[in-house]
Design a protein around this motif. Structure first.
Motif, PDB file in Angstrom:
ATOM      1  N   ARG A 191      25.366 -50.167   1.816  1.00  0.00           N
ATOM      2  CA  ARG A 191      26.227 -50.031   0.839  1.00  0.00           C
ATOM      3  C   ARG A 191      27.591 -49.696   1.346  1.00  0.00           C
ATOM      4  O   ARG A 191      28.732 -50.314   0.629  1.00  0.00           O
ATOM      5  N   THR A 192      27.880 -49.031   2.389  1.00  0.00           N
ATOM      6  CA  THR A 192      29.170 -48.939   3.198  1.00  0.00           C
ATOM      7  C   THR A 192      29.730 -50.187   3.668  1.00  0.00           C
ATOM      8  O   THR A 192      30.815 -50.380   3.787  1.00  0.00           O
ATOM      9  N   GLY A 193      28.843 -51.023   4.472  1.00  0.00           N
ATOM     10  CA  GLY A 193      29.072 -52.095   4.863  1.00  0.00           C
ATOM     11  C   GLY A 193      29.707 -53.113   3.896  1.00  0.00           C
ATOM     12  O   GLY A 193      30.745 -53.671   4.199  1.00  0.00           O
ATOM     13  N   ALA A 194      28.965 -53.201   2.880  1.00  0.00           N
ATOM     14  CA  ALA A 194      29.663 -54.181   1.769  1.00  0.00           C
ATOM     15  C   ALA A 194      30.887 -53.736   1.077  1.00  0.00           C
ATOM     16  O   ALA A 194      31.931 -54.541   1.229  1.00  0.00           O
ATOM     17  N   HIS A 195      31.101 -52.582   1.115  1.00  0.00           N
ATOM     18  CA  HIS A 195      32.408 -51.911   0.640  1.00  0.00           C
ATOM     19  C   HIS A 195      33.605 -52.461   1.571  1.00  0.00           C
ATOM     20  O   HIS A 195      34.435 -52.576   1.226  1.00  0.00           O
ATOM     21  N   ARG A 196      33.232 -52.083   2.963  1.00  0.00           N
ATOM     22  CA  ARG A 196      34.205 -52.287   3.862  1.00  0.00           C
ATOM     23  C   ARG A 196      34.388 -53.988   3.944  1.00  0.00           C
ATOM     24  O   ARG A 196      35.758 -54.189   4.348  1.00  0.00           O
ATOM     25  N   ILE A 197      33.453 -54.617   4.039  1.00  0.00           N
ATOM     26  CA  ILE A 197      33.614 -56.272   4.039  1.00  0.00           C
ATOM     27  C   ILE A 197      34.688 -56.521   2.768  1.00  0.00           C
ATOM     28  O   ILE A 197      35.412 -57.391   3.035  1.00  0.00           O
ATOM     29  N   ALA A 198      34.298 -56.025   1.602  1.00  0.00           N
ATOM     30  CA  ALA A 198      35.001 -56.360   0.386  1.00  0.00           C
ATOM     31  C   ALA A 198      36.512 -55.872   0.529  1.00  0.00           C
ATOM     32  O   ALA A 198      37.428 -56.585   0.422  1.00  0.00           O
ATOM     33  N   ARG A 199      36.762 -54.748   1.261  1.00  0.00           N
ATOM     34  CA  ARG A 199      38.175 -54.187   1.351  1.00  0.00           C
ATOM     35  C   ARG A 199      38.836 -54.897   2.266  1.00  0.00           C
ATOM     36  O   ARG A 199      39.953 -54.972   2.484  1.00  0.00           O
ATOM     37  N   ALA A 200      38.163 -55.577   3.627  1.00  0.00           N
ATOM     38  CA  ALA A 200      38.564 -56.322   4.543  1.00  0.00           C
ATOM     39  C   ALA A 200      39.094 -57.582   3.975  1.00  0.00           C
ATOM     40  O   ALA A 200      40.229 -58.052   4.546  1.00  0.00           O
ATOM     41  N   GLY A 201      38.834 -58.016   2.819  1.00  0.00           N
ATOM     42  CA  GLY A 201      39.492 -59.345   2.491  1.00  0.00           C
ATOM     43  C   GLY A 201      40.791 -59.132   1.828  1.00  0.00           C
ATOM     44  O   GLY A 201      41.975 -59.799   2.531  1.00  0.00           O
ATOM     45  N   THR A 202      41.256 -58.108   1.536  1.00  0.00           N
ATOM     46  CA  THR A 202      42.613 -57.631   0.863  1.00  0.00           C
ATOM     47  C   THR A 202      43.296 -57.089   2.267  1.00  0.00           C
ATOM     48  O   THR A 202      44.398 -57.424   2.391  1.00  0.00           O
ATOM     49  N   GLU A 203      42.686 -56.469   3.062  1.00  0.00           N
ATOM     50  CA  GLU A 203      43.367 -55.907   4.329  1.00  0.00           C
ATOM     51  C   GLU A 203      43.662 -57.169   5.540  1.00  0.00           C
ATOM     52  O   GLU A 203      44.487 -56.926   6.324  1.00  0.00           O
ATOM     53  N   HIS A 204      43.044 -58.177   5.121  1.00  0.00           N
ATOM     54  CA  HIS A 204      43.346 -59.256   5.997  1.00  0.00           C
ATOM     55  C   HIS A 204      44.351 -60.411   5.148  1.00  0.00           C
ATOM     56  O   HIS A 204      44.341 -61.690   5.715  1.00  0.00           O
ATOM     57  N   GLY A 205      45.076 -59.894   4.066  1.00  0.00           N
ATOM     58  CA  GLY A 205      45.959 -60.750   3.371  1.00  0.00           C
ATOM     59  C   GLY A 205      45.701 -61.568   2.150  1.00  0.00           C
ATOM     60  O   GLY A 205      46.342 -62.242   1.594  1.00  0.00           O
ATOM     61  N   GLY A 206      44.226 -61.114   1.797  1.00  0.00           N
ATOM     62  CA  GLY A 206      43.833 -61.894   0.683  1.00  0.00           C
ATOM     63  C   GLY A 206      44.392 -61.226  -0.618  1.00  0.00           C
ATOM     64  O   GLY A 206      44.449 -60.055  -0.589  1.00  0.00           O
ATOM     65  N   HIS A 207      44.517 -62.035  -1.823  1.00  0.00           N
ATOM     66  CA  HIS A 207      44.964 -61.403  -2.972  1.00  0.00           C
ATOM     67  C   HIS A 207      43.981 -61.685  -4.206  1.00  0.00           C
ATOM     68  O   HIS A 207      44.326 -61.508  -5.161  1.00  0.00           O
ATOM     69  N   ASP A 208      42.951 -62.516  -3.605  1.00  0.00           N
ATOM     70  CA  ASP A 208      41.825 -63.046  -4.648  1.00  0.00           C
ATOM     71  C   ASP A 208      40.947 -61.872  -4.839  1.00  0.00           C
ATOM     72  O   ASP A 208      40.809 -61.025  -3.937  1.00  0.00           O
ATOM     73  N   ASN A 209      40.136 -62.103  -5.761  1.00  0.00           N
ATOM     74  CA  ASN A 209      38.850 -60.985  -6.031  1.00  0.00           C
ATOM     75  C   ASN A 209      37.854 -61.071  -4.682  1.00  0.00           C
ATOM     76  O   ASN A 209      37.656 -62.290  -4.433  1.00  0.00           O
ATOM     77  N   ALA A 210      37.432 -59.916  -4.396  1.00  0.00           N
ATOM     78  CA  ALA A 210      36.709 -59.854  -2.829  1.00  0.00           C
ATOM     79  C   ALA A 210      35.456 -59.381  -3.385  1.00  0.00           C
ATOM     80  O   ALA A 210      35.629 -57.881  -3.438  1.00  0.00           O
ATOM     81  N   THR A 211      34.443 -59.802  -3.299  1.00  0.00           N
ATOM     82  CA  THR A 211      33.168 -59.181  -3.611  1.00  0.00           C
ATOM     83  C   THR A 211      32.242 -59.594  -2.465  1.00  0.00           C
ATOM     84  O   THR A 211      32.158 -60.780  -1.803  1.00  0.00           O
ATOM     85  N   ALA A 212      31.291 -58.570  -2.158  1.00  0.00           N
ATOM     86  CA  ALA A 212      30.408 -58.733  -0.793  1.00  0.00           C
ATOM     87  C   ALA A 212      29.060 -57.925  -1.214  1.00  0.00           C
ATOM     88  O   ALA A 212      29.044 -56.939  -1.888  1.00  0.00           O
ATOM     89  N   LEU A 213      27.983 -58.572  -1.044  1.00  0.00           N
ATOM     90  CA  LEU A 213      26.598 -58.020  -1.404  1.00  0.00           C
ATOM     91  C   LEU A 213      26.059 -58.192   0.074  1.00  0.00           C
ATOM     92  O   LEU A 213      25.799 -59.140   0.690  1.00  0.00           O
ATOM     93  N   LEU A 214      25.692 -56.797   0.675  1.00  0.00           N
ATOM     94  CA  LEU A 214      24.739 -57.000   1.851  1.00  0.00           C
ATOM     95  C   LEU A 214      23.173 -56.634   1.521  1.00  0.00           C
ATOM     96  O   LEU A 214      23.053 -55.740   0.753  1.00  0.00           O
ATOM     97  N   VAL A 215      22.368 -57.486   1.881  1.00  0.00           N
ATOM     98  CA  VAL A 215      20.996 -57.067   1.505  1.00  0.00           C
ATOM     99  C   VAL A 215      19.921 -56.875   2.872  1.00  0.00           C
ATOM    100  O   VAL A 215      19.834 -57.612   3.607  1.00  0.00           O
ATOM    101  N   ASP A 216      19.341 -55.491   2.763  1.00  0.00           N
ATOM    102  CA  ASP A 216      18.356 -55.164   3.909  1.00  0.00           C
ATOM    103  C   ASP A 216      17.163 -55.970   3.761  1.00  0.00           C
ATOM    104  O   ASP A 216      16.837 -56.332   2.861  1.00  0.00           O
ATOM    105  N   PRO A 217      16.390 -56.068   4.900  1.00  0.00           N
ATOM    106  CA  PRO A 217      15.091 -56.777   4.691  1.00  0.00           C
ATOM    107  C   PRO A 217      14.054 -56.135   3.581  1.00  0.00           C
ATOM    108  O   PRO A 217      14.090 -55.025   3.461  1.00  0.00           O
ATOM    109  N   VAL A 218      13.413 -57.160   3.088  1.00  0.00           N
ATOM    110  CA  VAL A 218      12.530 -56.912   1.942  1.00  0.00           C
ATOM    111  C   VAL A 218      11.311 -56.978   2.152  1.00  0.00           C
ATOM    112  O   VAL A 218      10.798 -57.964   2.682  1.00  0.00           O
ATOM    113  N   VAL A 219      10.626 -55.984   1.935  1.00  0.00           N
ATOM    114  CA  VAL A 219       9.059 -56.046   2.058  1.00  0.00           C
ATOM    115  C   VAL A 219       8.473 -56.592   0.628  1.00  0.00           C
ATOM    116  O   VAL A 219       8.508 -55.620  -0.280  1.00  0.00           O
TER     117      VAL A 219
END
Length: 221
Positions: A191-219
Motif C-alpha cells: 500500500r505504501t509502495g503503490a501510494h508512492r508510485i502514484a505520487r511519483a507521477g506528479t513529482e516527475h512532471g505528470g499532470h494526468d491521473n496517476a494510479t498504481a496497484l501493487l500486488v503481493d504474491p497470492v496463495v
C-alpha cells in the motif's frame, strides 16, 4: 479488486483510465473496472473475456464515455497471473529485483516503433521524422474498452505467483523513470509502495491521473 471468500486473498485486479477529463470518462473507468473484476470470478471468465464483459456493460450504461484498462487475475494452483489489456495501461512483474513490462502499449507510437524495427536493421538509421512525431503519438491509443474485440485485446501471463505485480496508468509510467519505478515497486508494504508510485507521477512532471496497484504474491488452492 476481488477478494476470494474462501481464502480471503485478493485474486483479481483492474486499473482503468478514462479517456478525457470529464465525468463521462471517470464513470466509464469505474464501470469497466468494476464489471471486469466481478466477471473474473463471479462468472468464471478469464481476463480477456472479462474485458469484453466490461465492454458490453460500458456500452449499455455509459455510452458517452470510454476508457483504457488492464485486468489481472491469479490462476489457481500457483500457475501464475493472467493479464489482458487495451490502450496504454500497463502491467509489470517484479522478479529478482528487476521490473519487467508484461504488456505492450496499444498506441500509434508503439505501432510506429514496431514498423521501424521491421523496416530498418540495427546498422541502418531510421528516418528522422520518428523523433519528432513519436512523443505526440504516445498519447494516441489504438484500442479502448468500448472498441475492444477478441482480436485486439492484449494478453500476457507469468509463470508463477512468487513475484509482485504492478499495474499502472500512463500518468505513472510515462513520467517516472524505470529505475525509480523499480525501487518503489520493491517497497516492503504494497500500500505504501503503490501510494508512492502514484505520487511519483506528479513529482516527475505528470499532470494526468496517476494510479498504481501493487500486488503481493497470492496463495491459491
Amino acid at each position: 479488486m476481488f477478494v476470494d471468500d474462501v481464502t480471503g486473498e485478493v485474486t483479481a485486479w483492474a486499473v482503468a483510465d478514462g479517456i478525457g477529463d470529464n465525468p463521462e470518462a471517470a464513470a466509464a473507468a469505474r464501470t469497466a473496472a468494476t464489471t471486469a473484476v466481478r466477471a473474473l470470478y463471479g462468472r468464471g471468465l478469464d481476463p480477456a473475456a472479462a474485458l469484453l464483459a466490461a465492454r458490453h456493460e460500458l456500452l449499455n450504461r455509459q455510452p458517452d464515455g470510454d476508457t483504457v484498462m488492464v485486468v489481472a487475475a491469479a490462476r489457481a494452483g500457483g500457475e501464475g497471473y493472467e493479464l489482458a489489456w487495451v490502450g496504454d495501461c500497463r502491467g509489470y512483474e517484479l522478479r529478482d529485483g528487476r521490473l519487467c513490462q508484461l504488456t505492450t502499449d496499444h498506441t500509434v507510437a508503439e505501432e510506429a516503433r514496431a514498423w521501424l524495427r521491421e523496416a530498418y536493421s540495427v546498422h541502418e538509421p531510421p528516418p528522422g521524422w520518428h523523433a519528432h512525431h513519436l512523443p505526440r503519438w504516445e498519447h494516441i491509443v489504438t484500442t479502448t474498452v468500448a472498441t475492444a474485440s477478441a482480436a485486439t485485446i492484449g494478453r500476457a501471463a507469468t509463470r508463477d505467483h512468487t513475484t509482485r505485480l504492478l499495474l499502472t496508468t500512463d500518468g505513472v509510467h510515462k513520467h517516472v523513470p524505470h529505475d525509480t519505478l523499480t525501487t518503489l515497486a520493491a517497497a516492503s508494504d504494497v500500500r505504501t509502495g503503490a501510494h508512492r508510485i502514484a505520487r511519483a507521477g506528479t513529482e516527475h512532471g505528470g499532470h494526468d491521473n496517476a494510479t498504481a496497484l501493487l500486488v503481493d504474491p497470492v496463495v491459491t488452492p
